[in-house]
Design a protein around this motif. Sequence first.
Motif, PDB file in Angstrom:
ATOM      1  N   TYR A   1      48.851  82.151  -2.972  1.00  0.00           N
ATOM      2  CA  TYR A   1      49.776  83.144  -2.328  1.00  0.00           C
ATOM      3  C   TYR A   1      51.243  82.805  -2.776  1.00  0.00           C
ATOM      4  CZ  TYR A   1      51.516  85.569   1.838  1.00  0.00           C
ATOM      5  OH  TYR A   1      52.434  86.338   2.551  1.00  0.00           O
ATOM      6  N   HIS A   2      51.656  81.570  -2.670  1.00  0.00           N
ATOM      7  CA  HIS A   2      53.059  81.452  -2.880  1.00  0.00           C
ATOM      8  C   HIS A   2      53.349  82.031  -4.334  1.00  0.00           C
ATOM      9  CE1 HIS A   2      53.623  78.996   0.580  1.00  0.00           C
ATOM     10  NE2 HIS A   2      52.697  78.048  -0.009  1.00  0.00           N
ATOM     11  N   ALA A   3      52.562  81.970  -5.556  1.00  0.00           N
ATOM     12  CA  ALA A   3      53.048  82.431  -6.604  1.00  0.00           C
ATOM     13  C   ALA A   3      52.711  84.123  -6.740  1.00  0.00           C
ATOM     14  CB  ALA A   3      52.000  81.759  -7.769  1.00  0.00           C
TER      15      ALA A   3
ATOM     16  N   VAL B   1      70.980  82.388  -6.536  1.00  0.00           N
ATOM     17  CA  VAL B   1      71.210  83.880  -7.398  1.00  0.00           C
ATOM     18  C   VAL B   1      72.569  83.906  -7.097  1.00  0.00           C
ATOM     19  CG1 VAL B   1      70.377  86.169  -7.515  1.00  0.00           C
ATOM     20  CG2 VAL B   1      68.747  84.260  -7.247  1.00  0.00           C
ATOM     21  N   ASP B   2      73.105  84.189  -5.916  1.00  0.00           N
ATOM     22  CA  ASP B   2      74.400  84.839  -5.536  1.00  0.00           C
ATOM     23  C   ASP B   2      75.245  83.774  -6.223  1.00  0.00           C
ATOM     24  OD1 ASP B   2      73.432  86.291  -3.859  1.00  0.00           O
ATOM     25  OD2 ASP B   2      73.762  85.015  -1.966  1.00  0.00           O
ATOM     26  N   LYS B   3      75.095  82.415  -6.404  1.00  0.00           N
ATOM     27  CA  LYS B   3      76.000  81.600  -7.249  1.00  0.00           C
ATOM     28  C   LYS B   3      76.129  81.961  -8.485  1.00  0.00           C
ATOM     29  CE  LYS B   3      75.211  77.260  -7.591  1.00  0.00           C
ATOM     30  NZ  LYS B   3      75.119  75.769  -7.525  1.00  0.00           N
ATOM     31  N   LEU B   4      74.858  82.210  -9.131  1.00  0.00           N
ATOM     32  CA  LEU B   4      74.663  82.379 -10.503  1.00  0.00           C
ATOM     33  C   LEU B   4      75.571  83.743 -10.890  1.00  0.00           C
ATOM     34  CD1 LEU B   4      71.335  81.177 -11.347  1.00  0.00           C
ATOM     35  CD2 LEU B   4      73.388  80.061 -11.990  1.00  0.00           C
ATOM     36  N   VAL B   5      75.445  84.759 -10.073  1.00  0.00           N
ATOM     37  CA  VAL B   5      76.008  86.079 -10.209  1.00  0.00           C
ATOM     38  C   VAL B   5      77.496  85.950 -10.357  1.00  0.00           C
ATOM     39  CG1 VAL B   5      76.228  88.512  -9.315  1.00  0.00           C
ATOM     40  CG2 VAL B   5      73.996  87.339  -9.656  1.00  0.00           C
ATOM     41  N   ARG B   6      77.872  85.107  -9.257  1.00  0.00           N
ATOM     42  CA  ARG B   6      79.533  84.785  -9.076  1.00  0.00           C
ATOM     43  C   ARG B   6      80.205  84.329 -10.432  1.00  0.00           C
ATOM     44  NH1 ARG B   6      78.086  83.485  -3.806  1.00  0.00           N
ATOM     45  NH2 ARG B   6      78.503  81.163  -4.145  1.00  0.00           N
ATOM     46  N   ALA B   7      79.267  83.261 -11.019  1.00  0.00           N
ATOM     47  CA  ALA B   7      79.609  82.625 -12.060  1.00  0.00           C
ATOM     48  C   ALA B   7      79.593  83.390 -13.292  1.00  0.00           C
ATOM     49  CB  ALA B   7      78.844  81.451 -12.340  1.00  0.00           C
ATOM     50  N   GLY B   8      79.031  84.683 -13.322  1.00  0.00           N
ATOM     51  CA  GLY B   8      78.959  85.586 -14.314  1.00  0.00           C
ATOM     52  C   GLY B   8      77.700  86.042 -15.116  1.00  0.00           C
ATOM     53  N   PHE B   9      76.472  85.328 -14.519  1.00  0.00           N
ATOM     54  CA  PHE B   9      75.421  85.416 -14.988  1.00  0.00           C
ATOM     55  C   PHE B   9      74.790  86.967 -14.584  1.00  0.00           C
ATOM     56  CE2 PHE B   9      76.047  80.958 -15.597  1.00  0.00           C
ATOM     57  CZ  PHE B   9      75.337  80.831 -16.871  1.00  0.00           C
ATOM     58  N   ASP B  10      74.311  87.551 -15.643  1.00  0.00           N
ATOM     59  CA  ASP B  10      73.564  88.613 -15.298  1.00  0.00           C
ATOM     60  C   ASP B  10      71.972  88.639 -15.668  1.00  0.00           C
ATOM     61  OD1 ASP B  10      73.597  89.100 -17.991  1.00  0.00           O
ATOM     62  OD2 ASP B  10      75.070  90.935 -17.939  1.00  0.00           O
ATOM     63  N   GLU B  11      71.533  87.767 -16.337  1.00  0.00           N
ATOM     64  CA  GLU B  11      70.350  87.334 -16.690  1.00  0.00           C
ATOM     65  C   GLU B  11      69.587  86.149 -16.047  1.00  0.00           C
ATOM     66  OE1 GLU B  11      69.592  89.928 -20.791  1.00  0.00           O
ATOM     67  OE2 GLU B  11      69.974  87.891 -20.670  1.00  0.00           O
ATOM     68  N   ILE B  12      68.857  86.139 -15.415  1.00  0.00           N
ATOM     69  CA  ILE B  12      68.299  84.705 -14.813  1.00  0.00           C
ATOM     70  C   ILE B  12      67.016  84.685 -14.943  1.00  0.00           C
ATOM     71  CG2 ILE B  12      67.885  83.570 -12.366  1.00  0.00           C
ATOM     72  CD1 ILE B  12      70.381  85.175 -11.733  1.00  0.00           C
ATOM     73  N   VAL B  13      66.085  83.715 -15.422  1.00  0.00           N
ATOM     74  CA  VAL B  13      64.785  83.199 -15.729  1.00  0.00           C
ATOM     75  C   VAL B  13      64.421  82.251 -14.529  1.00  0.00           C
ATOM     76  CG1 VAL B  13      63.000  82.344 -17.227  1.00  0.00           C
ATOM     77  CG2 VAL B  13      64.816  83.611 -18.184  1.00  0.00           C
ATOM     78  N   VAL B  14      63.350  82.766 -13.790  1.00  0.00           N
ATOM     79  CA  VAL B  14      62.996  81.774 -12.716  1.00  0.00           C
ATOM     80  C   VAL B  14      61.617  81.250 -13.079  1.00  0.00           C
ATOM     81  CG1 VAL B  14      62.235  81.990 -10.151  1.00  0.00           C
ATOM     82  CG2 VAL B  14      63.947  83.365 -10.954  1.00  0.00           C
ATOM     83  N   VAL B  15      61.507  79.911 -13.105  1.00  0.00           N
ATOM     84  CA  VAL B  15      60.429  79.037 -13.169  1.00  0.00           C
ATOM     85  C   VAL B  15      59.770  78.597 -12.086  1.00  0.00           C
ATOM     86  CG1 VAL B  15      59.174  77.418 -14.528  1.00  0.00           C
ATOM     87  CG2 VAL B  15      61.206  78.657 -15.665  1.00  0.00           C
ATOM     88  N   PRO B  16      58.569  79.345 -11.487  1.00  0.00           N
ATOM     89  CA  PRO B  16      58.143  78.564 -10.227  1.00  0.00           C
ATOM     90  C   PRO B  16      57.330  77.194 -10.477  1.00  0.00           C
ATOM     91  CG  PRO B  16      57.381  80.889 -10.717  1.00  0.00           C
ATOM     92  CD  PRO B  16      57.994  80.474 -11.817  1.00  0.00           C
ATOM     93  N   LEU B  17      57.912  76.351  -9.737  1.00  0.00           N
ATOM     94  CA  LEU B  17      57.148  75.029  -9.843  1.00  0.00           C
ATOM     95  C   LEU B  17      56.231  74.971  -8.844  1.00  0.00           C
ATOM     96  CD1 LEU B  17      60.644  72.913  -9.858  1.00  0.00           C
ATOM     97  CD2 LEU B  17      59.470  73.768 -11.573  1.00  0.00           C
ATOM     98  N   LEU B  18      55.165  75.652  -9.306  1.00  0.00           N
ATOM     99  CA  LEU B  18      53.784  75.550  -8.599  1.00  0.00           C
ATOM    100  C   LEU B  18      52.707  75.345  -9.646  1.00  0.00           C
ATOM    101  CD1 LEU B  18      54.505  79.021  -6.888  1.00  0.00           C
ATOM    102  CD2 LEU B  18      54.569  76.777  -5.877  1.00  0.00           C
ATOM    103  N   LEU B  19      51.911  74.499  -8.866  1.00  0.00           N
ATOM    104  CA  LEU B  19      50.490  74.292  -9.734  1.00  0.00           C
ATOM    105  C   LEU B  19      49.418  75.226  -9.468  1.00  0.00           C
ATOM    106  CD1 LEU B  19      50.496  70.383  -9.118  1.00  0.00           C
ATOM    107  CD2 LEU B  19      51.607  71.659 -11.153  1.00  0.00           C
ATOM    108  N   SER B  20      49.139  75.849  -8.462  1.00  0.00           N
ATOM    109  CA  SER B  20      48.444  76.882  -8.103  1.00  0.00           C
ATOM    110  C   SER B  20      48.592  78.161  -8.021  1.00  0.00           C
ATOM    111  CB  SER B  20      47.598  76.622  -6.832  1.00  0.00           C
ATOM    112  OG  SER B  20      46.998  75.285  -6.901  1.00  0.00           O
ATOM    113  N   ASP B  21      47.969  79.213  -8.677  1.00  0.00           N
ATOM    114  CA  ASP B  21      48.330  80.601  -8.772  1.00  0.00           C
ATOM    115  C   ASP B  21      47.929  81.164  -7.628  1.00  0.00           C
ATOM    116  OD1 ASP B  21      49.390  82.887  -9.654  1.00  0.00           O
ATOM    117  OD2 ASP B  21      48.035  83.255 -11.348  1.00  0.00           O
TER     118      ASP B  21
ATOM    119  N   VAL C   1      56.989  84.307  -4.546  1.00  0.00           N
ATOM    120  CA  VAL C   1      57.836  84.549  -5.464  1.00  0.00           C
ATOM    121  C   VAL C   1      58.275  86.002  -5.798  1.00  0.00           C
ATOM    122  CG1 VAL C   1      58.259  84.019  -8.026  1.00  0.00           C
ATOM    123  CG2 VAL C   1      57.136  82.249  -6.533  1.00  0.00           C
ATOM    124  N   PRO C   2      57.387  86.967  -5.954  1.00  0.00           N
ATOM    125  CA  PRO C   2      57.934  88.195  -6.211  1.00  0.00           C
ATOM    126  C   PRO C   2      58.586  88.690  -5.417  1.00  0.00           C
ATOM    127  CG  PRO C   2      55.290  87.991  -6.844  1.00  0.00           C
ATOM    128  CD  PRO C   2      55.835  86.700  -6.082  1.00  0.00           C
ATOM    129  N   GLY C   3      58.274  88.461  -3.888  1.00  0.00           N
ATOM    130  CA  GLY C   3      59.132  88.987  -2.991  1.00  0.00           C
ATOM    131  C   GLY C   3      60.591  88.689  -2.971  1.00  0.00           C
TER     132      GLY C   3
END
Length: 247
Positions: free
Chosen positions: A76-78, A54-74, A82-84
Amino acid sequence: MAAPALIALAHGSRDPRSGQTITALVDEVRRMRPDLRIEVAFLELARPAFGKVVDKLVRAGFDEIVVVPLLLSDAYHAKVDVPGAIAEATARHEGVRICATSILGLEPVFLEVLDQRLREALKAARVRELDALVLAGAGSSDALANQAVSRLARVWGTRHKLPVTAAFAAAAPPAAGEAVRAFRAEGRRHIAVASLFLAPGFLPDRVTELATEAGAVAVSEPLGAHPELARTVLARYAVGAVELVPV
């Protein structure tokens, strides 16, 4: 205005094969959408860490980021990890909008990938006959996540007109070996196991070990860097990008 960046966020593993597979999957996504800024990140146990990406993308000028969790099960991690992670990153970058999409989940189209991986395992083992199948997932203390695997197993069994049992590598019964032995107790001798995992690692290896010891004739490799998974990542991204559009 640039399109939102995409972070494909995996859980992470100490097993280098896992990171290599996740990277290969993200490379497949990049091939499909070379116009997008796409990064891979991990919640723990592997690099690069999500916050650093995230830090790298912000430095590159991005102010919108979409996170796709590569998880098969909904599970604890999801629901927690991830929200944390997103809340922490958002708090550090005022004015940057970061949203998480739905997880990859258990799309019916993934059965095509399961079939392909299982055919590869059957060919390698020179197996031509099957009379039962086991669908082995990670397992969770979240009963709903386990039920989703069981539902997919029933759909898969109907598709092949074979009895299928869902099994789990941790946190819930039956284990893969137990499922294979239960079928053998019924007189079935040609039992194959499909690995419902995204990438190699300790749990898939454990499934293979236990299933083989119990008499499975073949155990497939995890889903891996398949184009169907890459297309699903992009489908999730598309929904997330729309959600970032101001109303």
